[in-house]
Design a protein around this motif. Structure first.
Motif, mmCIF file in Angstrom:
data_model
loop_
_atom_site.group_PDB
_atom_site.id
_atom_site.type_symbol
_atom_site.label_atom_id
_atom_site.label_comp_id
_atom_site.label_asym_id
_atom_site.label_seq_id
_atom_site.Cartn_x
_atom_site.Cartn_y
_atom_site.Cartn_z
ATOM 1 N N LEU A 195 0.809 -1.227 0.000
ATOM 2 C CA LEU A 195 0.000 0.000 0.000
ATOM 3 C C LEU A 195 0.843 1.278 0.000
ATOM 4 O O LEU A 195 0.295 2.373 -0.164
ATOM 5 N N ALA A 196 2.145 1.144 0.189
ATOM 6 C CA ALA A 196 3.004 2.327 0.317
ATOM 7 C C ALA A 196 3.115 3.089 -0.999
ATOM 8 O O ALA A 196 3.121 2.504 -2.085
ATOM 9 N N HIS A 197 3.217 4.427 -0.884
ATOM 10 C CA HIS A 197 3.439 5.303 -2.044
ATOM 11 C C HIS A 197 4.547 6.297 -1.690
ATOM 12 O O HIS A 197 4.314 7.504 -1.582
ATOM 13 N N SER A 202 9.312 11.923 1.519
ATOM 14 C CA SER A 202 8.781 11.124 2.622
ATOM 15 C C SER A 202 9.833 10.154 3.159
ATOM 16 O O SER A 202 9.934 9.935 4.370
ATOM 17 N N ILE A 203 10.641 9.576 2.274
ATOM 18 C CA ILE A 203 11.685 8.655 2.718
ATOM 19 C C ILE A 203 12.731 9.395 3.535
ATOM 20 O O ILE A 203 13.159 8.926 4.603
ATOM 21 N N ALA A 204 13.131 10.566 3.049
ATOM 22 C CA ALA A 204 14.122 11.353 3.785
ATOM 23 C C ALA A 204 13.573 11.782 5.145
ATOM 24 O O ALA A 204 14.253 11.661 6.175
ATOM 25 N N GLY A 205 12.325 12.280 5.158
ATOM 26 C CA GLY A 205 11.724 12.717 6.412
ATOM 27 C C GLY A 205 11.528 11.565 7.380
ATOM 28 O O GLY A 205 11.773 11.690 8.587
ATOM 29 N N ALA A 329 14.200 -2.215 5.199
ATOM 30 C CA ALA A 329 12.864 -1.664 4.990
ATOM 31 C C ALA A 329 12.925 -0.359 4.202
ATOM 32 O O ALA A 329 12.141 -0.140 3.258
ATOM 33 N N MET A 330 13.868 0.505 4.568
ATOM 34 C CA MET A 330 13.992 1.766 3.846
ATOM 35 C C MET A 330 14.466 1.513 2.408
ATOM 36 O O MET A 330 14.038 2.190 1.468
ATOM 37 N N ALA A 331 15.341 0.523 2.227
ATOM 38 C CA ALA A 331 15.829 0.193 0.886
ATOM 39 C C ALA A 331 14.682 -0.298 -0.001
ATOM 40 O O ALA A 331 14.613 0.031 -1.200
ATOM 41 N N LEU A 332 13.776 -1.071 0.588
ATOM 42 C CA LEU A 332 12.620 -1.559 -0.176
ATOM 43 C C LEU A 332 11.715 -0.407 -0.607
ATOM 44 O O LEU A 332 11.154 -0.403 -1.716
ATOM 45 N N LEU A 333 11.567 0.588 0.288
ATOM 46 C CA LEU A 333 10.768 1.760 -0.096
ATOM 47 C C LEU A 333 11.438 2.530 -1.232
ATOM 48 O O LEU A 333 10.773 3.017 -2.153
ATOM 49 N N VAL A 334 12.757 2.653 -1.164
ATOM 50 C CA VAL A 334 13.501 3.311 -2.247
ATOM 51 C C VAL A 334 13.309 2.541 -3.556
ATOM 52 O O VAL A 334 13.094 3.120 -4.619
ATOM 53 N N LEU A 335 13.362 1.214 -3.455
ATOM 54 C CA LEU A 335 13.194 0.375 -4.634
ATOM 55 C C LEU A 335 11.803 0.549 -5.217
ATOM 56 O O LEU A 335 11.630 0.648 -6.457
ATOM 57 N N LEU A 337 9.947 3.165 -4.945
ATOM 58 C CA LEU A 337 9.908 4.498 -5.544
ATOM 59 C C LEU A 337 10.523 4.474 -6.939
ATOM 60 O O LEU A 337 10.009 5.104 -7.878
ATOM 61 N N MET A 338 11.586 3.716 -7.119
ATOM 62 C CA MET A 338 12.297 3.717 -8.399
ATOM 63 C C MET A 338 11.517 2.952 -9.484
ATOM 64 O O MET A 338 11.604 3.304 -10.664
#
Length: 339
Positions: A195-197, A202-205, A329-335, A337-338
């Protein structure tokens, strides 16, 4: 020494490389008695190294009923570790040691004389990897149950005096939730990532918010000695549960990083349910083990302790896994996003 599953696997591998044979024994060891000692002595004669696996509190309760164990797992493990001939002690969950046997593959699995080679519950597992079963110890004329009954029968009737209400252990559902919060978290993580967008901002914050939480967790892990003391150094001088406070801050930062209201609500709901349950369960265990000492700490009356942060202690408490999990977890969000 008292070790974790992963530490024990490494120690056993080293012993095998040195040509040593491994003997394995297990039990509840609730109120240590002479039968336990003779069982351990018999198991020791079966190998060059002896592992003793001690049931955790939940499995003792399932096996023996309410009111048991008398002593919490850390105390029982420490007593067993003090016995002559014991090399490694590990606390395990569940009604059977089969998973531990499958992982370690000890040369000899030792059971007491209330079993035969054909009635040992783990016999198929041991035979499958080529191990041997040994029945050791003296005849089963001793038991904790009988010892407790004798103590009750011998004790004089207590005087009827008014006593203040005492705290009791955490309810079963709280203990269940506390034990399974990691597994539940993994399941919910799938929905959270789906569900993440995330956005770059947002990742930096989220990372900025989460970072103090991880720092707090590492600081706390470098001070706590679980099951051995009421820790009163480092962040434990300021708050009772710095590890859980750090987890809450981490969760808040991750919620921001997802930039998704449903994801954030799932994370916050998970933290709101599991963190209080884990804190309540841990406090019940600490009070059962340390009594007045923990009550004084909880009330803010205990003296603080000056002790330096230990990176080795933090690693021993496996905090590096939490750091790796946060980074992943943060890496997955970056992925996400890409792509």
């Amino acid at each position: 020494m008292i070790v974790t599953d992963s530490q024990l696997a490494g120690l056993v591998a080293a012993d095998r490389r040195a040509g040593r044979t491994i003997a394995f024994a297990n039990g509840c060891f609730d109120l240590l008695h002479v039968g336990h000692v003779r069982y351990v002595e018999g198991a020791r004669r079966e190998g060059d190294r002896l592992i003793v696996a001690v049931n955790d509190d939940e499995s003792v309760r399932e096996l023996k009923g309410e009111g048991r164990p008398i002593l919490p797992a850390p105390a029982r493990a420490e007593l067993v570790a003090a016995l002559r001939g014991v090399d490694y002690v590990v606390v395990f969950a569940g009604r059977t040691v089969a998973p531990l046997l499958e992982r370690l593959k000890p040369d000899v699995h030792c059971k007491g004389t209330d079993y035969t080679a054909d009635t040992v519950p783990e016999r198929d597992v041991v035979r499958a990897y080529g191990g041997r079963i040994a029945i050791v110890g003296d005849a089963k004329h001793h038991s904790t149950k009988e010892l407790l009954a004798h103590i009750r029968d011998a004790a004089p009737a207590p005087a009827r005096v008014a006593v203040p209400p005492r705290r009791v252990g955490a309810p079963a559902w709280v203990r269940w939730l506390a034990r399974r919060r990691v597994a539940i978290g993994f399941l919910l993580a799938v929905a959270v990532f789906w569900l993440a967008h995330p956005t770059p901002s947002s990742i930096a914050g989220g990372a900025i918010v989460a970072l103090p939480g991880e720092i707090l967790r590492v600081w706390a892990a470098g001070h706590i000695t679980k099951g051995r003391e009421v820790t009163r150094s480092g962040p434990y001088r300021l708050v009772r549960h710095p590890l859980y406070l750090g987890s809450t801050i981490l969760g808040a930062g991750f919620s921001i990083a997802t930039w998704s209201l449903p994801s954030a609500l799932i994370v916050l709901a998970y933290l709101g349910v599991t963190i209080p349950a884990a804190m309540r369960s841990e406090e019940a265990e600490l009070e059962a083990q340390f009594g007045a000492e923990y009550a004084a700490y909880r009330a803010g009356r205990a003296e603080t302790v000056d002790r330096a942060f230990s990176l080795a202690r933090a690693i021993g408490n496996r905090e590096h896994r939490a750091v790796a999990g946060f980074v992943a977890a943060m890496a997955l969000l970056v992925l996400k996003l890409m792509v």
